[in-house]
Each structure stands twice: as structure tokens, then as C-alpha cells.
Design a protein around this motif. Structure first.
Motif, PDB file in Angstrom:
ATOM      1  N   ASP A  82       0.841  -1.212   0.000  1.00  0.00           N
ATOM      2  CA  ASP A  82       0.000   0.000   0.000  1.00  0.00           C
ATOM      3  C   ASP A  82       0.873   1.258   0.000  1.00  0.00           C
ATOM      4  OD1 ASP A  82      -2.480   1.691   0.599  1.00  0.00           O
ATOM      5  OD2 ASP A  82      -1.211   2.087   2.349  1.00  0.00           O
ATOM      6  N   SER A 102      -1.284  19.439   7.708  1.00  0.00           N
ATOM      7  CA  SER A 102       0.070  19.976   7.933  1.00  0.00           C
ATOM      8  C   SER A 102       1.103  19.215   7.102  1.00  0.00           C
ATOM      9  CB  SER A 102       0.422  19.884   9.415  1.00  0.00           C
ATOM     10  OG  SER A 102       0.309  18.539   9.842  1.00  0.00           O
ATOM     11  N   HIS A 136      -5.069   7.543  10.141  1.00  0.00           N
ATOM     12  CA  HIS A 136      -4.514   8.855   9.793  1.00  0.00           C
ATOM     13  C   HIS A 136      -4.496   9.823  10.978  1.00  0.00           C
ATOM     14  CE1 HIS A 136      -4.849   8.945   5.142  1.00  0.00           C
ATOM     15  NE2 HIS A 136      -3.597   8.975   5.491  1.00  0.00           N
ATOM     16  N   LYS A 137      -5.423   9.633  11.934  1.00  0.00           N
ATOM     17  CA  LYS A 137      -5.629  10.667  12.955  1.00  0.00           C
ATOM     18  C   LYS A 137      -5.723  10.091  14.356  1.00  0.00           C
ATOM     19  CE  LYS A 137      -8.631  13.075   9.741  1.00  0.00           C
ATOM     20  NZ  LYS A 137      -9.660  12.191   9.206  1.00  0.00           N
ATOM     21  N   TRP A 172      -7.422   4.388   5.821  1.00  0.00           N
ATOM     22  CA  TRP A 172      -6.771   5.637   5.386  1.00  0.00           C
ATOM     23  C   TRP A 172      -7.832   6.680   5.011  1.00  0.00           C
ATOM     24  CZ3 TRP A 172      -2.427   5.478   7.513  1.00  0.00           C
ATOM     25  CH2 TRP A 172      -1.536   4.409   7.401  1.00  0.00           C
TER      26      TRP A 172
HETATM   27  N1  LIG Z   1      -3.506   4.346   0.474  1.00  0.00           N
HETATM   28  C1  LIG Z   1      -2.961   5.208   1.343  1.00  0.00           C
HETATM   29  N2  LIG Z   1      -3.517   6.422   1.509  1.00  0.00           N
HETATM   30  C2  LIG Z   1      -2.998   7.299   2.384  1.00  0.00           C
HETATM   31  O1  LIG Z   1      -3.540   8.424   2.500  1.00  0.00           O
HETATM   32  C3  LIG Z   1      -1.847   6.949   3.135  1.00  0.00           C
HETATM   33  N3  LIG Z   1      -1.294   7.793   4.039  1.00  0.00           N
HETATM   34  C4  LIG Z   1      -0.223   7.392   4.727  1.00  0.00           C
HETATM   35  C5  LIG Z   1       0.376   8.335   5.727  1.00  0.00           C
HETATM   36  N4  LIG Z   1       0.049   7.980   7.065  1.00  0.00           N
HETATM   37  C6  LIG Z   1       0.050   8.885   8.131  1.00  0.00           C
HETATM   38  C7  LIG Z   1      -0.534   8.517   9.351  1.00  0.00           C
HETATM   39  C8  LIG Z   1      -0.582   9.417  10.422  1.00  0.00           C
HETATM   40  C9  LIG Z   1      -0.054  10.694  10.280  1.00  0.00           C
HETATM   41  C10 LIG Z   1      -0.154  11.704  11.390  1.00  0.00           C
HETATM   42  O2  LIG Z   1       0.767  12.465  11.633  1.00  0.00           O
HETATM   43  N5  LIG Z   1      -1.311  11.772  12.101  1.00  0.00           N
HETATM   44  C11 LIG Z   1      -1.599  12.754  13.143  1.00  0.00           C
HETATM   45  C12 LIG Z   1      -2.429  13.896  12.593  1.00  0.00           C
HETATM   46  C13 LIG Z   1      -1.649  14.748  11.653  1.00  0.00           C
HETATM   47  C14 LIG Z   1      -2.510  15.836  11.004  1.00  0.00           C
HETATM   48  O3  LIG Z   1      -3.553  15.514  10.372  1.00  0.00           O
HETATM   49  O4  LIG Z   1      -2.148  17.001  11.100  1.00  0.00           O
HETATM   50  C15 LIG Z   1      -2.383  12.061  14.259  1.00  0.00           C
HETATM   51  O5  LIG Z   1      -3.142  12.729  14.947  1.00  0.00           O
HETATM   52  O6  LIG Z   1      -2.208  10.864  14.460  1.00  0.00           O
HETATM   53  C16 LIG Z   1       0.549  11.060   9.062  1.00  0.00           C
HETATM   54  C17 LIG Z   1       0.581  10.149   8.002  1.00  0.00           C
HETATM   55  C18 LIG Z   1       0.353   6.126   4.505  1.00  0.00           C
HETATM   56  N6  LIG Z   1      -0.183   5.281   3.616  1.00  0.00           N
HETATM   57  C19 LIG Z   1      -1.287   5.671   2.929  1.00  0.00           C
HETATM   58  N7  LIG Z   1      -1.859   4.819   2.022  1.00  0.00           N
END
Ligand SMILES: Nc1nc(=O)c2nc(CNc3ccc(C(=O)N[C@@H](CCC(=O)O)C(=O)O)cc3)cnc2[nH]1
Length: 232
Positions: A82, A102, A136-137, A172
Motif C-alpha cells: 500500500d 500539515s 490517519h488521525k 486511510w
Molecule cells: N492508500 C494510502 N492512503 C494514504 O492516504 C496513506 N497515508 C499514509 C500516511 N500515514 C500517516 C498517518 C498518520 C499521520 C499523522 O501524523 N497523524 C496525526 C495527525 C496529523 C494531522 O492531520 O495534522 C495524528 O493525529 O495521528 C501522518 C501520516 C500512509 N499510507 C497511505 N496509504
């Protein structure tokens, strides 16, 4: 803007797709693409990103797959694939959307995922454990990598995601749309493939289809206005 050949404005994607010739030469084991894959010719990820996708807590997102104990190998391989798809695919144009986050300016939304890819992913993960539906969050990042937030519990995969659809769509935040289309249909995007990238044709189909829908809508409005003015 060529929607059939572009990269999203994410965290690690290149500004434009292009060849990553190094991948040919190095023949690395940790490589997003099977040897001779056409994706090597045209990718949104660099060689570094492609290799990094295979690491634990990689610098890409410092994401910890093992947040409820070790994730199984069978399950992890789907997350690696993925990541490769998300970082490298140059054919996601029809589903790229601006987003106010961000860490990225654009995201993918509702990419129609082939049924088999979603089902094998869920099947291979269904004995694993997680504490969150949307990855993601809402994590606890205080240690530098994501940990389960206070108040959450590590639960069986099948309790968090009762169906393949719920996992593929929710994990995601709707990057993927669950479909019943099979890999041979040409109507869904494939995360797993060998050789020639089958996704360009799929993106083309959805792009044209969308254009068609816009045209139909414009014609409907036109006819409505024509009849409305006639009846005045
Ligand atoms: N198919 C697919 N789609 C995606 O969008 C995707 N995104 C990621 C990236 N994953 C991530 C997961 C968490 C955070 C993160 O920093 N989360 C924070 C909130 C950040 C914000 O929204 O400002 C949290 O609260 O956990 C960043 C990237 C990896 N694989 C993917 N795979």
C-alpha cells in the motif's frame, strides 16, 4: 496538467513522475516493484522512498505498524505494498484532491480498489490486532512514533473492521473505495500487479467517464433551459 500522469503534492512524492533507473541496476530485495515492472520507468517515488517503504518506523511517516504488538508478516506485506502504491503510482490523478493538512497538500480520495486486493489484505490481517479504525488521525505521537491513544484498547482486527470493505475504506480515511470489480475488469485499481502497470487504463477510463458525466449534466441543463424558455 496531465491527470493520467502526475504525482500528488504529498509529503514524499516527486513533483513529476519519471524513471527511477537505479532500481533497475540495484536489483534490491527491498524494492517496491518486481523486476522489469514498467513502474520503474515512471514512478512518483524516489529509489530511497521505495526502499524506505520496507523499513519499520520508516522516516516516511515514523509510522509504527506494531502498535498493538508485532504485526504479522503476512499482514505487513500488504501495508508495504500500500505504501508503494501510495508513494509511487503515477496514475492517481482522477482521485487527487486538495486537503488542508500539515503534512501534505493533496490526498487521494475514493480510489476504486480491486476486490481481490481488498479481500486478501483483510484475510491476511484478520488475526492481527489494532486500537484504531482511522490510522490517519488521533495517535499519541509523544514518543516520536505513533502509539495507541489513552482510552483506546487493542482489539481483534475483526472487531475493529468487521468486513474487508470497512478496513479498506476506513483505514486511510477513504483513500480507497471498496468495489466488487475483479482485477480482470479494468474498472478498478490494482495495488498488487506484476509487469506492465494495469492502472493507467483504469485511470483513463474514470477520467473519460467523469468527463462524460459532466457533458451529460451540461446537456441536461441546456435542454431544461431550452424547454423552460419555450414554455414562457
Ligand atoms: N492508500 C494510502 N492512503 C494514504 O492516504 C496513506 N497515508 C499514509 C500516511 N500515514 C500517516 C498517518 C498518520 C499521520 C499523522 O501524523 N497523524 C496525526 C495527525 C496529523 C494531522 O492531520 O495534522 C495524528 O493525529 O495521528 C501522518 C501520516 C500512509 N499510507 C497511505 N496509504
Amino acid at each position: 496538467l496531465d491527470k493520467l500522469n502526475m504525482c500528488m503534492d504529498g509529503k514524499h512524492q516527486k513533483t513529476e513522475p519519471g524513471p527511477e533507473g537505479e532500481l533497475y541496476k540495484q536489483e534490491k530485495k527491498k524494492n517496491c516493484f518486481p523486476l522489469h515492472s514498467v513502474l520503474l520507468d515512471n514512478a512518483c517515488c524516489t529509489t530511497n522512498t521505495s526502499a524506505e517503504a520496507h523499513e519499520e518506523n520508516s522516516y516516511l511517516y515514523n509510522f509504527n505498524w506494531n502498535h498493538c504488538g508485532a504485526m504479522s508478516k503476512e499482514c505487513k506485506k500488504h501495508f508495504i505494498q500500500d505504501t508503494c502504491f501510495y508513494e509511487c503510482s503515477p496514475h492517481l490523478g482522477p482521485w487527487i484532491q486538495p486537503v488542508d493538512q500539515s503534512w501534505r497538500k493533496e490526498r487521494i480520495l475514493n480510489v476504486p480498489l480491486c476486490n481481490e486486493d481488498c479481500h486478501t489484505w483483510w484475510e491476511d490481517c484478520k488475526n492481527d490486532i489494532t486500537c484504531k479504525t482511522d490510522w490517519h488521525k488521533g495517535w499519541d505521537w509523544s514518543s516520536g512514533i505513533n502509539k495507541c491513544p489513552a482510552g483506546s484498547k487493542c482489539r481483534k482486527w475483526t472487531d475493529v473492521y468487521p468486513t474487508p470493505k470497512s478496513m479498506c475504506e476506513q483505514i486511510w480515511s477513504n483513500s480507497y473505495l471498496y468495489t466488487t470489480y475483479s482485477k480482470t475488469s479494468g474498472l478498478c485499481m490494482q495495488v498488487w500487479f506484476n509487469g506492465t502497470n494495469p492502472n493507467k487504463k483504469v485511470a483513463e477510463y474514470y477520467l473519460n467517464n467523469k468527463a462524460q458525466q459532466h457533458q451529460n449534466f451540461a446537456l441536461t441543463v441546456l435542454f431544461f433551459l431550452a424547454f423552460a424558455s419555450l414554455s414562457l
